[in-house]
Design a protein around this motif. Structure first.
Motif, PDB file in Angstrom:
ATOM      1  N   GLN A  64       0.826  -1.209   0.000  1.00  0.00           N
ATOM      2  CA  GLN A  64       0.000   0.000   0.000  1.00  0.00           C
ATOM      3  C   GLN A  64       0.860   1.259   0.000  1.00  0.00           C
ATOM      4  O   GLN A  64       0.554   2.225  -0.692  1.00  0.00           O
ATOM      5  CB  GLN A  64      -0.950  -0.006   1.210  1.00  0.00           C
ATOM      6  CG  GLN A  64      -2.032  -1.064   1.147  1.00  0.00           C
ATOM      7  CD  GLN A  64      -2.905  -0.919  -0.090  1.00  0.00           C
ATOM      8  OE1 GLN A  64      -3.193   0.177  -0.560  1.00  0.00           O
ATOM      9  NE2 GLN A  64      -3.300  -2.054  -0.657  1.00  0.00           N
ATOM     10  N   GLN A  65       1.961   1.220   0.760  1.00  0.00           N
ATOM     11  CA  GLN A  65       2.855   2.378   0.809  1.00  0.00           C
ATOM     12  C   GLN A  65       3.505   2.602  -0.563  1.00  0.00           C
ATOM     13  O   GLN A  65       3.606   3.742  -1.033  1.00  0.00           O
ATOM     14  CB  GLN A  65       3.932   2.177   1.873  1.00  0.00           C
ATOM     15  CG  GLN A  65       4.840   3.367   2.026  1.00  0.00           C
ATOM     16  CD  GLN A  65       5.887   3.145   3.108  1.00  0.00           C
ATOM     17  OE1 GLN A  65       5.928   2.092   3.742  1.00  0.00           O
ATOM     18  NE2 GLN A  65       6.744   4.129   3.301  1.00  0.00           N
ATOM     19  N   ALA A  66       3.925   1.524  -1.234  1.00  0.00           N
ATOM     20  CA  ALA A  66       4.539   1.653  -2.567  1.00  0.00           C
ATOM     21  C   ALA A  66       3.536   2.194  -3.577  1.00  0.00           C
ATOM     22  O   ALA A  66       3.874   3.038  -4.417  1.00  0.00           O
ATOM     23  CB  ALA A  66       5.079   0.305  -3.025  1.00  0.00           C
ATOM     24  N   VAL A  67       2.286   1.724  -3.508  1.00  0.00           N
ATOM     25  CA  VAL A  67       1.264   2.205  -4.431  1.00  0.00           C
ATOM     26  C   VAL A  67       1.001   3.688  -4.187  1.00  0.00           C
ATOM     27  O   VAL A  67       0.939   4.483  -5.139  1.00  0.00           O
ATOM     28  CB  VAL A  67      -0.035   1.378  -4.291  1.00  0.00           C
ATOM     29  CG1 VAL A  67      -1.186   2.034  -5.036  1.00  0.00           C
ATOM     30  CG2 VAL A  67       0.182  -0.039  -4.784  1.00  0.00           C
ATOM     31  N   ARG A  68       0.847   4.078  -2.916  1.00  0.00           N
ATOM     32  CA  ARG A  68       0.568   5.487  -2.595  1.00  0.00           C
ATOM     33  C   ARG A  68       1.743   6.389  -2.954  1.00  0.00           C
ATOM     34  O   ARG A  68       1.557   7.527  -3.360  1.00  0.00           O
ATOM     35  CB  ARG A  68       0.234   5.644  -1.110  1.00  0.00           C
ATOM     36  CG  ARG A  68      -1.192   5.256  -0.763  1.00  0.00           C
ATOM     37  CD  ARG A  68      -1.564   5.698   0.644  1.00  0.00           C
ATOM     38  NE  ARG A  68      -0.716   5.110   1.664  1.00  0.00           N
ATOM     39  CZ  ARG A  68      -0.914   3.933   2.255  1.00  0.00           C
ATOM     40  NH1 ARG A  68      -1.965   3.211   1.923  1.00  0.00           N
ATOM     41  NH2 ARG A  68      -0.096   3.462   3.156  1.00  0.00           N
ATOM     42  N   SER A  69       2.952   5.885  -2.856  1.00  0.00           N
ATOM     43  CA  SER A  69       4.122   6.727  -3.116  1.00  0.00           C
ATOM     44  C   SER A  69       4.356   6.935  -4.614  1.00  0.00           C
ATOM     45  O   SER A  69       5.138   7.795  -5.007  1.00  0.00           O
ATOM     46  CB  SER A  69       5.368   6.093  -2.498  1.00  0.00           C
ATOM     47  OG  SER A  69       5.727   4.937  -3.229  1.00  0.00           O
ATOM     48  N   GLY A  70       3.707   6.129  -5.444  1.00  0.00           N
ATOM     49  CA  GLY A  70       3.893   6.281  -6.887  1.00  0.00           C
ATOM     50  C   GLY A  70       5.008   5.411  -7.441  1.00  0.00           C
ATOM     51  O   GLY A  70       5.278   5.450  -8.644  1.00  0.00           O
ATOM     52  N   LEU A  71       5.676   4.633  -6.595  1.00  0.00           N
ATOM     53  CA  LEU A  71       6.788   3.799  -7.068  1.00  0.00           C
ATOM     54  C   LEU A  71       6.321   2.728  -8.059  1.00  0.00           C
ATOM     55  O   LEU A  71       7.004   2.441  -9.043  1.00  0.00           O
ATOM     56  CB  LEU A  71       7.511   3.131  -5.887  1.00  0.00           C
ATOM     57  CG  LEU A  71       8.277   4.060  -4.952  1.00  0.00           C
ATOM     58  CD1 LEU A  71       8.842   3.284  -3.769  1.00  0.00           C
ATOM     59  CD2 LEU A  71       9.394   4.753  -5.721  1.00  0.00           C
ATOM     60  N   VAL A  72       5.161   2.137  -7.794  1.00  0.00           N
ATOM     61  CA  VAL A  72       4.645   1.097  -8.686  1.00  0.00           C
ATOM     62  C   VAL A  72       4.321   1.709 -10.050  1.00  0.00           C
ATOM     63  O   VAL A  72       4.740   1.184 -11.090  1.00  0.00           O
ATOM     64  CB  VAL A  72       3.395   0.417  -8.079  1.00  0.00           C
ATOM     65  CG1 VAL A  72       2.740  -0.512  -9.078  1.00  0.00           C
ATOM     66  CG2 VAL A  72       3.774  -0.348  -6.817  1.00  0.00           C
ATOM     67  N   GLU A  73       3.621   2.820 -10.039  1.00  0.00           N
ATOM     68  CA  GLU A  73       3.273   3.473 -11.301  1.00  0.00           C
ATOM     69  C   GLU A  73       4.525   3.897 -12.054  1.00  0.00           C
ATOM     70  O   GLU A  73       4.635   3.711 -13.265  1.00  0.00           O
ATOM     71  CB  GLU A  73       2.388   4.687 -11.023  1.00  0.00           C
ATOM     72  CG  GLU A  73       1.902   5.370 -12.280  1.00  0.00           C
ATOM     73  CD  GLU A  73       0.982   6.551 -11.979  1.00  0.00           C
ATOM     74  OE1 GLU A  73       0.649   7.250 -12.940  1.00  0.00           O
ATOM     75  OE2 GLU A  73       0.614   6.760 -10.818  1.00  0.00           O
ATOM     76  N   GLU A  74       5.492   4.438 -11.349  1.00  0.00           N
ATOM     77  CA  GLU A  74       6.748   4.864 -11.973  1.00  0.00           C
ATOM     78  C   GLU A  74       7.473   3.676 -12.597  1.00  0.00           C
ATOM     79  O   GLU A  74       7.976   3.752 -13.721  1.00  0.00           O
ATOM     80  CB  GLU A  74       7.627   5.535 -10.918  1.00  0.00           C
ATOM     81  CG  GLU A  74       8.907   6.120 -11.456  1.00  0.00           C
ATOM     82  CD  GLU A  74       9.696   6.795 -10.340  1.00  0.00           C
ATOM     83  OE1 GLU A  74      10.911   6.560 -10.286  1.00  0.00           O
ATOM     84  OE2 GLU A  74       9.101   7.530  -9.536  1.00  0.00           O
ATOM     85  N   SER A  75       7.500   2.562 -11.881  1.00  0.00           N
ATOM     86  CA  SER A  75       8.154   1.360 -12.384  1.00  0.00           C
ATOM     87  C   SER A  75       7.449   0.826 -13.628  1.00  0.00           C
ATOM     88  O   SER A  75       8.094   0.455 -14.615  1.00  0.00           O
ATOM     89  CB  SER A  75       8.180   0.292 -11.288  1.00  0.00           C
ATOM     90  OG  SER A  75       8.683  -0.914 -11.794  1.00  0.00           O
ATOM     91  N   LEU A  76       6.114   0.780 -13.592  1.00  0.00           N
ATOM     92  CA  LEU A  76       5.351   0.309 -14.751  1.00  0.00           C
ATOM     93  C   LEU A  76       5.532   1.237 -15.948  1.00  0.00           C
ATOM     94  O   LEU A  76       5.667   0.783 -17.082  1.00  0.00           O
ATOM     95  CB  LEU A  76       3.875   0.174 -14.392  1.00  0.00           C
ATOM     96  CG  LEU A  76       3.524  -0.953 -13.419  1.00  0.00           C
ATOM     97  CD1 LEU A  76       2.055  -0.885 -13.051  1.00  0.00           C
ATOM     98  CD2 LEU A  76       3.859  -2.301 -14.023  1.00  0.00           C
ATOM     99  N   ASN A  77       5.520   2.539 -15.705  1.00  0.00           N
ATOM    100  CA  ASN A  77       5.717   3.494 -16.794  1.00  0.00           C
ATOM    101  C   ASN A  77       7.102   3.352 -17.412  1.00  0.00           C
ATOM    102  O   ASN A  77       7.266   3.440 -18.621  1.00  0.00           O
ATOM    103  CB  ASN A  77       5.506   4.931 -16.314  1.00  0.00           C
ATOM    104  CG  ASN A  77       4.040   5.260 -16.135  1.00  0.00           C
ATOM    105  OD1 ASN A  77       3.178   4.565 -16.657  1.00  0.00           O
ATOM    106  ND2 ASN A  77       3.768   6.306 -15.372  1.00  0.00           N
ATOM    107  N   ALA A  78       8.106   3.121 -16.574  1.00  0.00           N
ATOM    108  CA  ALA A  78       9.469   2.937 -17.081  1.00  0.00           C
ATOM    109  C   ALA A  78       9.559   1.683 -17.941  1.00  0.00           C
ATOM    110  O   ALA A  78      10.171   1.695 -19.012  1.00  0.00           O
ATOM    111  CB  ALA A  78      10.460   2.871 -15.923  1.00  0.00           C
TER     112      ALA A  78
END
Length: 179
Positions: free
Chosen positions: A5-19
């Motif tokens: 949940q913390q990774a999702v809220r921080s944007g790390l997951v989205e950033e990783s997927l976008n990369a």
């Protein structure tokens, strides 16, 4: 779960997927500058090369780009390995009619006459379905030129030209001139 949940809220997951998505798109866009061996490998197994593309339209664009790169390098066998299943799967829209025409011209240019004939006929069919008379006449004219110039028996050429004249029964000025 808390870490997720913390990774999702921080944007790390989205950033990783976008990369990852950006890297995949860049790889797809670099097809024209890839080595011959890489292009042939992708043509031999398009599922492995483009399996990551979920959208059918985007995958068709990627496969079309691969086929064009192969045709530009005169690698007819590999290009045809991509084109045959691709052209069977695409919608019969005007855009794909023009692409079939482009493939036919490229194949004729590298003396793949039988395959060029197939793609001229496909383009003719697509243009006919979409009622694009001028594009159809252009295609039939190019097909006539192909039939008159490729090495083949005179009887075969005459039969092909007669069949093409049958397709030109329209009374339009362009059809009359081509006939």
């Amino acid at each position: 779960e808390s870490g997720f949940q913390q990774a999702v809220r921080s944007g790390l997951v989205e950033e990783s997927l976008n990369a990852a998505a950006s890297q995949n798109v860049l790889n797809f866009m670099r097809l024209a500058s890839a080595s011959d061996a890489h292009l042939q490998q992708a043509a031999a197994n398009t599922d492995a090369a483009f399996g990551w593309i979920q959208d059918a339209t985007v995958r068709q664009e990627a496969e079309w780009s691969l086929a064009c790169a192969l045709l530009e390098r005169r690698m007819a066998d590999s290009a045809l390995a991509v084109l045959r299943p691709l052209m069977q799967a695409v919608p019969h829209t005007a855009e794909w009619g023009y692409r079939a025409l482009k493939a036919a011209d490229a194949l004729a240019g590298i003396q793949q006459f039988e395959s060029a004939r197939d793609y001229y006929n496909l383009a003719d069919s697509i243009f006919s379905e979409n009622k694009l008379d001028e594009a159809r006449l252009t295609t039939l004219g190019q097909l006539m030129a192909l039939e008159m110039t490729i090495p083949q028996a005179a009887e075969t050429a005459i039969a092909a030209l007669n069949a093409l004249q049958e397709k030109l029964k329209s009374e339009s000025r362009g059809a009359q001139l081509l006939r």
